[in-house]
Design an enzyme around this catalytic site. Sequence first.
Site, mmCIF file in Angstrom:
data_model
loop_
_atom_site.group_PDB
_atom_site.id
_atom_site.type_symbol
_atom_site.label_atom_id
_atom_site.label_comp_id
_atom_site.label_asym_id
_atom_site.label_seq_id
_atom_site.Cartn_x
_atom_site.Cartn_y
_atom_site.Cartn_z
ATOM 1 C CB THR A 255 -1.155 0.070 1.123
ATOM 2 O OG1 THR A 255 -0.300 0.005 2.554
ATOM 3 C CG2 THR A 255 -2.198 -0.566 1.224
ATOM 4 N NE ARG B 38 3.064 7.738 -3.408
ATOM 5 C CZ ARG B 38 2.379 7.791 -3.158
ATOM 6 N NH1 ARG B 38 1.860 7.136 -2.470
ATOM 7 N NH2 ARG B 38 1.612 8.765 -2.733
ATOM 8 C CG ASP C 186 -4.117 0.740 -2.413
ATOM 9 O OD1 ASP C 186 -5.663 0.567 -3.649
ATOM 10 O OD2 ASP C 186 -4.196 1.586 -2.510
ATOM 11 C CD GLU D 296 -0.579 4.637 -8.919
ATOM 12 O OE1 GLU D 296 0.056 3.184 -7.965
ATOM 13 O OE2 GLU D 296 -1.464 5.253 -7.734
ATOM 14 C CG HIS E 180 -2.818 4.727 -5.811
ATOM 15 N ND1 HIS E 180 -1.700 5.361 -5.912
ATOM 16 C CD2 HIS E 180 -3.284 5.527 -4.363
ATOM 17 C CE1 HIS E 180 -1.064 6.172 -5.060
ATOM 18 N NE2 HIS E 180 -1.849 6.284 -4.018
ATOM 19 C CB ILE E 181 -9.038 2.631 -3.036
ATOM 20 C CG1 ILE E 181 -8.951 1.403 -3.023
ATOM 21 C CG2 ILE E 181 -9.138 3.320 -4.528
ATOM 22 C CD1 ILE E 181 -10.206 0.093 -3.027
ATOM 23 C CB SER F 264 -5.698 7.690 1.439
ATOM 24 O OG SER F 264 -5.496 8.487 0.329
HETATM 25 C C1 DGY Z 1 -0.979 9.360 -0.755
HETATM 26 O O1 DGY Z 1 -1.676 10.217 0.140
HETATM 27 O O2 DGY Z 1 0.538 9.148 -0.581
HETATM 28 C C2 DGY Z 1 -1.936 8.379 -1.344
HETATM 29 O O3 DGY Z 1 -0.611 7.343 -1.898
HETATM 30 C C3 DGY Z 1 -2.460 9.063 -2.209
HETATM 31 O O4 DGY Z 1 -1.893 9.776 -2.921
#
Ligand code: DGY
Length: 322
Positions: free
Chosen positions: A238, A240, A264, A269, A288-289, A291
């Site tokens: 989760t 990068r 995620d 992406e 990429h969800i 947050s």
């Molecule tokens: C973050 O806040 O870094 C999340 O990955 C969304 O950008």
Amino acid sequence: MSDKPVILVTRKLPDAVEARLLRDYQPMLNPDDRLYSTDELIEMAAKAEAILPCHTEKFPADVIARLPDNIRAIANFSVGYDHVDIEAAKAKGLIVTNTPDVLSDATAEIAILLMLGAARRASEGERMVRACEWKDWSPSFMVGTQVTGKRFGVIGMGRVGQVAAERARGFGMEIHYYNRKRLAPDLECGAIYHATVDDLLPHCDVLSIHCPATKETTGLINRERIALMPDGSIVVNTGRGGVVVDADLISALKSGKLFAAGLDVFNGEPDGIDPQYRELDNVFLLPHIGSATFETRVGMGFRALDNLDAIFAGKPPADRVA
Ligand code: DGY
């Protein structure tokens, strides 16, 4: 003419956040949530004093160099700031901020979802039901791996990593971690510290990646390091995508070295993710969800605005990263 600062807001933000922006600033909003090109951004920046972007807008050194001098700050709507060249921003005298803390719970929830989804073959099962391909039940049908009582390894025991570890404790998991600095005992809560990533990996039935993408962490999870993990273990990301070497992760998922992965975040992406991920049954994929909850989106917006408020009041913003 209002003397409120003009803020270039690159994406559609929650109503409560836009209401506060409209009250305190002259925001250039993006009601259609269109992804701006770099040229558009630079052009619009000519009218603004600060930019409130997301990680979808990239600020490498050449873009920073093109930003007009009227831009004082980049107040990110994100905790990660790998989309901004921090050294170039510092050299140009720009203030850069991020939004820590407010997304720790939401992102940890997604890490646990990915762990469970990967371990229990959720993606495969869900697709089977939707496609009307579920025809039978037997003791050997859709057997996954149980996480209860196993070892949960964390790379990057910052705020999100600590919450994810806390949630994993709810499954009776033993927590192991690597962090650049060992945590104080009250934050460690009994987690077992490893001084290097290589020391940590043999202790991970589940590896959860929570470190930022930096020069040091890019490509960290590669073939050699995956080889150090127990056979049949699980990788969850989760953080990068850049922390993982896709070809090496995919090859370990194909060979059975890894039981599964829950991802995620991805290199390239959204469009450029390695297409092989889409073909593998033993990956649980999310877009990429981490947050993406109502609560957290408002929290992120307010945190970015707190930083802007401080900047325009001539005070140090709480979350300054450059
Ligand atoms: C973050 O806040 O870094 C999340 O990955 C969304 O950008």
